[in-house]
Write an enzyme that holds these catalytic residues in place. Structure first.
Site, PDB file in Angstrom:
ATOM      1  N   TYR A 143       0.727  -1.269  -0.092  1.00  0.00           N
ATOM      2  CA  TYR A 143      -0.152  -0.104   0.203  1.00  0.00           C
ATOM      3  C   TYR A 143       0.707   1.083  -0.077  1.00  0.00           C
ATOM      4  O   TYR A 143       0.626   2.078  -0.694  1.00  0.00           O
ATOM      5  CB  TYR A 143      -0.945   0.042   1.440  1.00  0.00           C
ATOM      6  N   ARG A 144       1.933   1.187   0.781  1.00  0.00           N
ATOM      7  CA  ARG A 144       3.125   2.393   0.858  1.00  0.00           C
ATOM      8  C   ARG A 144       3.631   2.605  -0.429  1.00  0.00           C
ATOM      9  O   ARG A 144       3.622   3.814  -0.799  1.00  0.00           O
ATOM     10  CB  ARG A 144       3.686   2.377   1.904  1.00  0.00           C
TER      11      ARG A 144
END
Ligand SMILES: CC(C)(COP(=O)(O)OP(=O)(O)OC[C@H]1O[C@@H](n2cnc3c(N)ncnc32)[C@H](O)[C@@H]1OP(=O)(O)O)[C@@H](O)C(=O)NCCC(=O)NCCS
Length: 183
Positions: free
Chosen positions: A152-153
């Site tokens: 996600y990052r």
């Protein structure tokens, strides 16, 4: 399984229902949940598949086995997750209208442990979000660190709400989001 390439395809509702057992087994294995969780989740996943904007992508091995799955739908007032997140945003002093006005809820994304770290998760994420007509994508994930967090990052998700407790679940969750398209 490491030999061969994964193939990706969007699943229709009927294809998803036909694969439900396989998808739930994959989910339970990937999340490390007890086996009974699959039975408990089945009716919920079937309901999700009927929602407006539902979209599901599968990753398949050469022999047709499901290696990974991702799905989501249009978030709307009245949905349990939407109302839980709204409550958290309001309590946390975050602008709920900005995030919740027009979004896709990425509900599930899982890759079988034997097939993780090959880029399948990122490809599922990109495909399930590709071309969506909404302003934002939102998801919830158990507080990290985890491989999901790195994914996600890496793809630009930012904190919307941290250490949030959904009703009935003692674990802290993060709500993450980003603008669409993914780019
Ligand atoms: C989260 C999850 C879906 C990610 O799937 P994945 O296929 O393992 O993840 P990615 O596509 O991000 O894999 C990329 C990893 O493989 C590496 N990689 C190897 N070959 C690669 C390639 N060809 N392309 C991209 N990445 C590659 C990357 O460096 C990256 O490593 P990292 O995780 O240490 O940062 C998966 O790990 C999973 O199912 N986890 C358990 C369930 C879960 O947490 N689901 C989400 C709940 S919110």
């Amino acid at each position: 399984m490491s030999a061969g390439r994964a193939h990706f395809a969007q699943l229709s509702g009927d294809e998803f229902r036909a694969r439900l057992r396989e998808a739930l087994d994959l989910y339970v294995t990937a999340m490390g949940y007890p086996a009974g969780t699959a039975e408990q989740r089945a009716p919920m996943w079937l309901t999700h598949a009927l929602r407006e904007g539902w979209r599901c992508i599968g990753a398949f091995a050469d022999d047709g086995r499901l290696l990974g799955v991702a799905y989501g739908y249009q978030g709307r007032p009245g949905q349990w997750w939407h109302e839980q997140v709204r409550r958290g945003l309001v309590d946390g002093g975050v602008d709920a209208a900005e995030w919740l006005a027009d979004y896709f809820e990425l509900t599930e994304i899982h890759v079988h442990p034997e097939n993780q770290a090959r880029g399948i998760g990122e490809e599922l994420l990109r495909r399930v979000l590709d071309g969506l007509p909404y302003r934002h994508v939102l998801l919830s994930t158990p507080e990290g660190p985890s491989r999901a967090w790195r994914l996600y990052r890496r793809t630009g998700f930012v904190d919307v709400l941290r250490h949030y407790h959904f009703a009935g679940d003692p674990r802290p969750f993060a709500i993450l989001g980003r603008a669409l398209p993914l780019g």
